[in-house]
Design a protein around this motif. Structure first.
Motif, short mmCIF file in Angstrom:
data_model
loop_
_atom_site.label_atom_id
_atom_site.label_comp_id
_atom_site.label_asym_id
_atom_site.label_seq_id
_atom_site.Cartn_x
_atom_site.Cartn_y
_atom_site.Cartn_z
N SER A 80 -78.52 -94.21 -11.12
CA SER A 80 -77.73 -93.51 -10.19
C SER A 80 -76.18 -94.43 -10.44
N TRP A 103 -73.43 -93.41 -2.73
CA TRP A 103 -73.25 -92.85 -3.79
C TRP A 103 -71.99 -92.67 -4.57
N TYR A 155 -71.55 -90.20 -7.32
CA TYR A 155 -71.53 -89.01 -8.09
C TYR A 155 -70.11 -88.42 -8.09
N ASP A 187 -68.23 -87.10 -11.39
CA ASP A 187 -67.94 -85.82 -11.63
C ASP A 187 -66.50 -85.39 -11.13
#
Ligand SMILES: [Zn+2]
Length: 167
Positions: A132, A152, A154, A158
């Motif tokens: 992760s 997080w 992400y 992205d």
């Protein structure tokens, strides 16, 4: 930078004069001043002699570069400093070793080692255990030690695709 020491207010007290001279030399070295101007006061030949005697002491002499006497009749003295030794000494800031701070993975709680150069820092690392992406923010805590907080990562990975709306 130049410093100035006016001896007018303490001209009668020999011990105080020495203390004042000693502290202005400390200050000059600490602040890396190039010159200290000493003003014994007009017509105070005895005071000027006291100053010169002090500056001529071997332990004092070792701390400055040279003395320059004013050519006019105000009796000023200029003490010049060179700071070569300090300039070549290794300074703390330019090439500091990279620091490591540990933080628990936001996903699997595995311990991650976060390298950073200076604070505050934001680093995105991929957890070696679960894969992760963690976005880790390292700040200087109140205790003076670095504090790392993982979240997080992400959206950092992205970057550009805004497909997941935040709640
Ligand atoms: Zn993990």
């Amino acid at each position: 930078m130049k410093l100035k020491l006016d001896l007018h207010p303490i001209f009668k007290d020999g011990a105080q004069i020495e203390a004042a001279l000693s502290s202005i030399i400390d200050e000059a070295i600490e602040k890396r001043a190039t010159e200290v101007e000493i003003i014994p006061g007009k017509g105070s030949g005895a005071l000027k002699k006291t100053v010169l005697r002090f500056l001529d002491r071997p332990d004092v002499k070792a701390r400055y570069h040279r003395i320059e006497k004013d050519s006019d009749n105000f009796g000023r003295l200029f003490v010049h400093f060179r700071h070569e030794r300090m300039a070549s000494a290794p300074s703390a800031s330019p090439s500091r070793a990279r620091q490591i701070v540990p933080v628990a993975c936001v996903c699997c709680q595995a311990s991650l080692r976060i390298p950073y150069d200076e604070l505050p820092a934001e680093i995105v690392v991929e957890c070696a255990s679960c894969g992760s992406p963690n976005r880790v923010v390292v700040t200087l805590g109140r205790s003076g030690l670095p504090q790392a907080r993982a979240d997080w990562g992400y959206d950092a990975v992205d970057a550009g695709s805004q497909s997941i709306p935040e709640l």
